[in-house]
Enzyme design. Structure first.
Site, mmCIF file in Angstrom:
data_model
loop_
_atom_site.group_PDB
_atom_site.id
_atom_site.type_symbol
_atom_site.label_atom_id
_atom_site.label_comp_id
_atom_site.label_asym_id
_atom_site.label_seq_id
_atom_site.Cartn_x
_atom_site.Cartn_y
_atom_site.Cartn_z
ATOM 1 N N ASN A 10 38.280 -22.954 -22.203
ATOM 2 C CA ASN A 10 37.753 -24.330 -22.213
ATOM 3 C C ASN A 10 37.076 -24.752 -23.521
ATOM 4 O OD1 ASN A 10 38.507 -24.857 -19.410
ATOM 5 N ND2 ASN A 10 36.899 -23.404 -18.902
ATOM 6 N N ARG A 17 34.803 -32.050 -22.657
ATOM 7 C CA ARG A 17 34.111 -31.381 -21.533
ATOM 8 C C ARG A 17 32.600 -31.570 -21.624
ATOM 9 N NH1 ARG A 17 33.358 -24.870 -22.529
ATOM 10 N NH2 ARG A 17 32.818 -24.878 -20.335
ATOM 11 N N TYR A 22 27.705 -29.801 -24.091
ATOM 12 C CA TYR A 22 28.384 -29.167 -25.232
ATOM 13 C C TYR A 22 28.486 -30.069 -26.471
ATOM 14 C CZ TYR A 22 29.487 -25.717 -21.689
ATOM 15 O OH TYR A 22 29.381 -24.782 -20.699
ATOM 16 N N ASN A 73 32.848 -16.467 -29.064
ATOM 17 C CA ASN A 73 32.280 -17.247 -27.972
ATOM 18 C C ASN A 73 33.199 -16.995 -26.775
ATOM 19 O OD1 ASN A 73 31.350 -18.999 -26.084
ATOM 20 N ND2 ASN A 73 31.281 -20.793 -27.432
ATOM 21 N N ALA A 76 33.068 -18.656 -20.462
ATOM 22 C CA ALA A 76 32.698 -18.163 -19.123
ATOM 23 C C ALA A 76 32.861 -16.647 -18.990
ATOM 24 C CB ALA A 76 33.526 -18.876 -18.066
ATOM 25 N N HIS A 99 27.074 -19.246 -28.642
ATOM 26 C CA HIS A 99 27.192 -20.207 -27.543
ATOM 27 C C HIS A 99 26.743 -21.563 -28.048
ATOM 28 C CE1 HIS A 99 28.154 -17.117 -24.743
ATOM 29 N NE2 HIS A 99 27.144 -16.407 -25.208
#
Ligand code: DQA
Length: 145
Positions: A10, A17, A22, A73, A76, A99
């Protein structure tokens, strides 16, 4: 110096998103920032993004002997993937975890980072600028060796 920047699931949806979490900068903005950083810092940067855990493990394994540092990164998979942790440990390449959001201030299920256990440093909550900071850090520790 050769740096592999690995992005998990993602991250290619950046800008679309959850912009409140983000940010509004897109995945293309991230790629442009990496390109700029490579030129300014005189490092070779290869970026790879995948939504699939095993593919990320493959890329980490392939980095052995080919890259001097990894910026990762895992998205999830940060909070679930022992396979990514083991791959990072297996290759032993200096790695920095990034992150975009500040995961320390988010849900309880985001408070564990498996990948982070194999990383020299974690940068979080700085948006896409965190990737640049990670690259500068890798450059610094590589020059010290
Ligand atoms: C993330 C944080 C993770 O918890 C989340 O699953 C992501 C992105 C970040 O960059 O802030 O996909 O790694």
């Amino acid at each position: 110096m050769k740096i592999l920047v690995l992005n998990g699931p993602n991250i290619n949806m950046l800008g679309v998103r959850e912009p409140g979490i983000y940010g509004k900068e897109s995945f293309s903005d991230l790629l442009a920032l990496l390109e700029r950083t490579a030129k300014e810092e005189n490092v070779e940067i290869t970026q790879f993004q995948s939504n699939h855990e095993g593919v990320l493990v493959d890329k980490i394994q392939e980095a052995y002997g080919a890259f001097d540092g990894i910026v990762i990164n895992p998205a999830a998979y940060t909070h679930t993937s022992i396979a990514i942790l083991d791959a990072l440990k297996a290759v032993g390449i200096p790695a920095v975890e990034v992150h975009i959001s500040d995961v320390s201030k988010r849900e309880a299920f985001r408070q564990v980072s498996y990948a982070g256990m194999a990383c020299k440093k974690t940068i979080m909550g700085k948006g896409i600028a965190g990737y640049r900071e990670a690259i500068l850090y890798l450059k610094e520790i590589c020059n010290e060796q």
